[in-house]
Design an enzyme around this catalytic site. Structure first.
Site, PDB file in Angstrom:
ATOM      1  N   ARG A  45      -2.620   8.448  12.189  1.00 32.64           N
ATOM      2  CA  ARG A  45      -3.259   7.134  12.335  1.00 32.64           C
ATOM      3  C   ARG A  45      -4.522   7.294  13.161  1.00 32.64           C
ATOM      4  NH1 ARG A  45      -0.788   1.925  12.563  1.00 32.64           N
ATOM      5  NH2 ARG A  45      -2.471   0.415  12.318  1.00 32.64           N
ATOM      6  N   GLU A  74       0.851  -1.193   0.000  1.00 33.15           N
ATOM      7  CA  GLU A  74       0.000   0.000   0.000  1.00 33.15           C
ATOM      8  C   GLU A  74       0.887   1.244   0.000  1.00 33.15           C
ATOM      9  OE1 GLU A  74      -3.195  -2.016   3.133  1.00 33.15           O
ATOM     10  OE2 GLU A  74      -1.893  -0.360   3.772  1.00 33.15           O
ATOM     11  N   LYS A 121       2.051   4.640   1.372  1.00 30.85           N
ATOM     12  CA  LYS A 121       1.987   5.218   2.720  1.00 30.85           C
ATOM     13  C   LYS A 121       1.572   6.680   2.610  1.00 30.85           C
ATOM     14  CE  LYS A 121       4.484   5.481   7.071  1.00 30.85           C
ATOM     15  NZ  LYS A 121       3.526   6.470   7.520  1.00 30.85           N
ATOM     16  N   LYS A 168       7.273  -1.152   6.816  1.00 31.75           N
ATOM     17  CA  LYS A 168       7.218   0.152   6.145  1.00 31.75           C
ATOM     18  C   LYS A 168       8.599   0.516   5.627  1.00 31.75           C
ATOM     19  CE  LYS A 168       7.763   2.941  10.337  1.00 31.75           C
ATOM     20  NZ  LYS A 168       7.137   3.880  11.265  1.00 31.75           N
TER      21      LYS A 168
END
Length: 196
Positions: free
Chosen positions: A32, A25, A27, A183
């Site tokens: 959040r 995905e 970022k 990440k």
């Protein structure tokens, strides 16, 4: 709604994982957020447990317009520029609170059922169904499967995006830091200097 909820947090890495078990995905650069709906009530909680329900009315409105009266979504609160890229400075300034949307990438409960034990691929399918025909204010995070990860990361960097989050498609949702979520950040993105 969900007792002892803890966000799943990605582990930082220098390289995008490859292989058929991973999805990737973009970022987005935002905050959040967990969106909880219980009937006519909606709450927005940050990673640190702050209640930001009053801060982002568009997300609350979108949650209330959903036909499902009970759910918990994990995502990122973002302000999108005209180019579709998240604008953290606009978000952080608080001048655009009414424009903040939810970039939804996981659903952890629907209709009172805890979906965290399900593999990510099934949670993603449930999220797509939940937000199908969704009103503005929430959108499903697009993702790409398997071997495209490194190429997608380089494309994201060229576009000035923050990076990628790669996730194991076959794993449950686990609270805390997880190696099932990786990440990889664009080293030239402004978010890097904020982290430093």
């Amino acid at each position: 709604m969900l007792k002892a909820f803890e966000f799943c947090l990605p582990t930082a890495a220098k390289a995008v994982p490859v292989g058929p078990d991973w999805i990737h995905e973009i970022k987005y650069d935002g905050y959040r957020l967990r969106v909880e709906r219980q009937g006519r009530r909606v709450w927005l909680f940050t990673r640190n447990g702050h209640d930001w329900t009053s801060r982002f009315p568009w997300i609350v409105e979108a949650a209330l317009k959903n036909r499902e009266p009970q759910f918990v979504i994990d995502g990122e609160a973002v302000v999108l520029g005209v180019d579709g890229v998240s604008d953290f400075n606009a978000l952080h300034s608080r001048k655009c609170d009414a424009e903040v949307q939810l970039y939804a990438f996981d659903v952890v409960a629907i209709g009172g059922e805890d979906l965290r034990p399900l593999p990510l691929s099934l949670r993603k399918a449930n999220l797509a169904r939940l937000l199908r025909g969704r009103p503005d204010g929430m959108f499903v995070a697009p993702f790409e499967a398997a071997g495209i990860g490194p190429d997608l990361f380089h494309a994201a960097c060229r576009m000035g995006l923050e990076g990628l989050v790669s996730k194991r498609r076959d794993r449950r949702y686990s609270g805390g830091r997880s190696k099932d979520w990786i990440k990889v950040k664009n080293r030239t993105h402004p978010a890097m200097s904020r982290v430093m």
